[in-house]
Scaffold this motif. Sequence first.
Motif, PDB file in Angstrom:
ATOM      1  N   GLY A   1       2.055 -20.331  12.166  1.00  0.00           N
ATOM      2  CA  GLY A   1       1.561 -21.405  12.311  1.00  0.00           C
ATOM      3  C   GLY A   1       0.272 -21.871  11.740  1.00  0.00           C
ATOM      4  N   ILE A   2       0.041 -21.046  10.593  1.00  0.00           N
ATOM      5  CA  ILE A   2      -1.452 -21.173   9.924  1.00  0.00           C
ATOM      6  C   ILE A   2      -1.189 -21.304   8.179  1.00  0.00           C
ATOM      7  N   PHE A   3      -1.967 -21.808   7.692  1.00  0.00           N
ATOM      8  CA  PHE A   3      -1.978 -21.981   6.143  1.00  0.00           C
ATOM      9  C   PHE A   3      -1.292 -20.984   5.412  1.00  0.00           C
ATOM     10  N   MET A   4      -0.403 -21.133   4.518  1.00  0.00           N
ATOM     11  CA  MET A   4       0.408 -20.343   3.874  1.00  0.00           C
ATOM     12  C   MET A   4      -0.390 -19.070   3.429  1.00  0.00           C
ATOM     13  N   ASP A   5      -1.549 -19.488   2.588  1.00  0.00           N
ATOM     14  CA  ASP A   5      -2.694 -18.481   1.980  1.00  0.00           C
ATOM     15  C   ASP A   5      -2.885 -17.297   3.136  1.00  0.00           C
ATOM     16  N   SER A   6      -3.324 -17.673   4.391  1.00  0.00           N
ATOM     17  CA  SER A   6      -3.856 -17.109   5.564  1.00  0.00           C
ATOM     18  C   SER A   6      -2.737 -16.207   5.951  1.00  0.00           C
ATOM     19  N   ARG A   7      -1.531 -16.851   6.112  1.00  0.00           N
ATOM     20  CA  ARG A   7      -0.383 -16.142   6.940  1.00  0.00           C
ATOM     21  C   ARG A   7      -0.082 -14.978   5.912  1.00  0.00           C
ATOM     22  N   ALA A   8      -0.144 -15.376   4.555  1.00  0.00           N
ATOM     23  CA  ALA A   8       0.260 -14.211   3.521  1.00  0.00           C
ATOM     24  C   ALA A   8      -0.724 -13.015   3.793  1.00  0.00           C
ATOM     25  N   ASP A   9      -2.038 -13.310   3.894  1.00  0.00           N
ATOM     26  CA  ASP A   9      -3.059 -12.415   4.074  1.00  0.00           C
ATOM     27  C   ASP A   9      -2.792 -11.521   5.161  1.00  0.00           C
ATOM     28  N   ILE A  10      -2.416 -12.097   6.505  1.00  0.00           N
ATOM     29  CA  ILE A  10      -2.297 -11.330   7.625  1.00  0.00           C
ATOM     30  C   ILE A  10      -1.063 -10.443   7.434  1.00  0.00           C
ATOM     31  N   LEU A  11       0.201 -10.969   6.939  1.00  0.00           N
ATOM     32  CA  LEU A  11       1.235  -9.990   6.877  1.00  0.00           C
ATOM     33  C   LEU A  11       0.842  -8.829   5.914  1.00  0.00           C
ATOM     34  N   ARG A  12       0.105  -9.076   4.585  1.00  0.00           N
ATOM     35  CA  ARG A  12      -0.031  -8.126   3.889  1.00  0.00           C
ATOM     36  C   ARG A  12      -1.038  -6.953   4.434  1.00  0.00           C
ATOM     37  N   LEU A  13      -1.682  -7.359   5.389  1.00  0.00           N
ATOM     38  CA  LEU A  13      -2.489  -6.396   6.293  1.00  0.00           C
ATOM     39  C   LEU A  13      -1.655  -5.509   7.169  1.00  0.00           C
ATOM     40  N   ILE A  14      -0.503  -5.952   7.797  1.00  0.00           N
ATOM     41  CA  ILE A  14       0.315  -5.224   8.531  1.00  0.00           C
ATOM     42  C   ILE A  14       1.051  -4.337   7.719  1.00  0.00           C
ATOM     43  N   ALA A  15       1.619  -4.752   6.386  1.00  0.00           N
ATOM     44  CA  ALA A  15       2.678  -4.221   5.659  1.00  0.00           C
ATOM     45  C   ALA A  15       2.489  -2.701   5.424  1.00  0.00           C
ATOM     46  N   PRO A  16       1.104  -2.284   4.912  1.00  0.00           N
ATOM     47  CA  PRO A  16       0.744  -1.254   4.233  1.00  0.00           C
ATOM     48  C   PRO A  16       1.149   0.114   5.436  1.00  0.00           C
ATOM     49  N   ALA A  17       1.140  -0.321   6.669  1.00  0.00           N
ATOM     50  CA  ALA A  17       1.619   0.604   7.582  1.00  0.00           C
ATOM     51  C   ALA A  17       2.834   1.279   7.504  1.00  0.00           C
ATOM     52  N   TYR A  18       3.646   0.711   6.588  1.00  0.00           N
ATOM     53  CA  TYR A  18       4.963   1.167   6.358  1.00  0.00           C
ATOM     54  C   TYR A  18       5.093   1.279   4.865  1.00  0.00           C
ATOM     55  N   SER A  19       4.153   1.638   4.225  1.00  0.00           N
ATOM     56  CA  SER A  19       4.153   1.652   2.724  1.00  0.00           C
ATOM     57  C   SER A  19       4.918   2.972   2.370  1.00  0.00           C
ATOM     58  N   ASP A  20       5.328   3.830   3.218  1.00  0.00           N
ATOM     59  CA  ASP A  20       6.232   5.049   2.824  1.00  0.00           C
ATOM     60  C   ASP A  20       7.632   4.702   2.889  1.00  0.00           C
ATOM     61  N   GLN A  21       7.878   3.408   3.243  1.00  0.00           N
ATOM     62  CA  GLN A  21       9.390   3.023   3.301  1.00  0.00           C
ATOM     63  C   GLN A  21       9.746   2.469   2.191  1.00  0.00           C
ATOM     64  N   PRO A  22      11.061   2.794   1.948  1.00  0.00           N
ATOM     65  CA  PRO A  22      11.668   2.552   0.230  1.00  0.00           C
ATOM     66  C   PRO A  22      11.527   1.060  -0.080  1.00  0.00           C
ATOM     67  N   HIS A  23      11.550   0.213   0.771  1.00  0.00           N
ATOM     68  CA  HIS A  23      11.707  -1.259   0.344  1.00  0.00           C
ATOM     69  C   HIS A  23      10.098  -2.060   0.400  1.00  0.00           C
ATOM     70  N   TYR A  24       9.175  -1.171   0.716  1.00  0.00           N
ATOM     71  CA  TYR A  24       7.612  -1.590   0.504  1.00  0.00           C
ATOM     72  C   TYR A  24       7.433  -2.034  -0.665  1.00  0.00           C
ATOM     73  N   GLN A  25       6.770  -3.068  -0.940  1.00  0.00           N
ATOM     74  CA  GLN A  25       6.362  -3.542  -2.253  1.00  0.00           C
ATOM     75  C   GLN A  25       4.832  -3.736  -2.356  1.00  0.00           C
ATOM     76  N   GLN A  26       4.319  -3.028  -3.118  1.00  0.00           N
ATOM     77  CA  GLN A  26       2.837  -2.908  -3.157  1.00  0.00           C
ATOM     78  C   GLN A  26       2.261  -4.303  -3.641  1.00  0.00           C
ATOM     79  N   TRP A  27       2.884  -4.975  -4.251  1.00  0.00           N
ATOM     80  CA  TRP A  27       2.372  -6.235  -4.971  1.00  0.00           C
ATOM     81  C   TRP A  27       2.189  -7.275  -3.718  1.00  0.00           C
ATOM     82  N   TRP A  28       2.820  -7.079  -2.539  1.00  0.00           N
ATOM     83  CA  TRP A  28       2.431  -7.832  -1.267  1.00  0.00           C
ATOM     84  C   TRP A  28       1.280  -7.990  -1.217  1.00  0.00           C
TER      85      TRP A  28
END
Length: 135
Positions: free
Chosen positions: A108-135
């Motif tokens: 429900g928030i602006f696109m850039d802020s939403r992407a920032d939030i998701l990028r903060l969660i994703a590194p917890a799974y950086s050991d997974q094969p489909h993780y993309q560092q560029w996110w």
Amino acid sequence: MKEIIDFLTARLDEDERIAAAAAASIKPHRGMSSAWSVAAQSATSAAVVAGGLPDDFGDGPELFGEQTIVYDEGTPSIEVATHIALHDPDRVLREVAAKREMIREADGIFMDSRADILRLIAPAYSDQPHYQQWW
């Protein structure tokens, strides 16, 4: 954006499935919680048990019955046992629920802020094969 959401959803589904299966397999003594705790066996080793310690707690795993999670003579160390107990299935399920709520709220928030939030969660799974560092 869809790619990172799909990635996170799949990781959370997996975490939830594994934690729920672990929780369902634990049968603590009647009236005890399913929370995991550490039972020190010596100055250097410990057991991880579910539901607290039984009254007849003693020197070996046979006294833990069905509630023993991890025990072996001399291992795990007290530090490792504490780490395992801290991340019991109930906690993992709470973390999954919190992360799912963060993802829903981010929708429900602006696109850039939403992407920032998701990028903060994703590194917890950086050991997974489909993780993309560029996110």
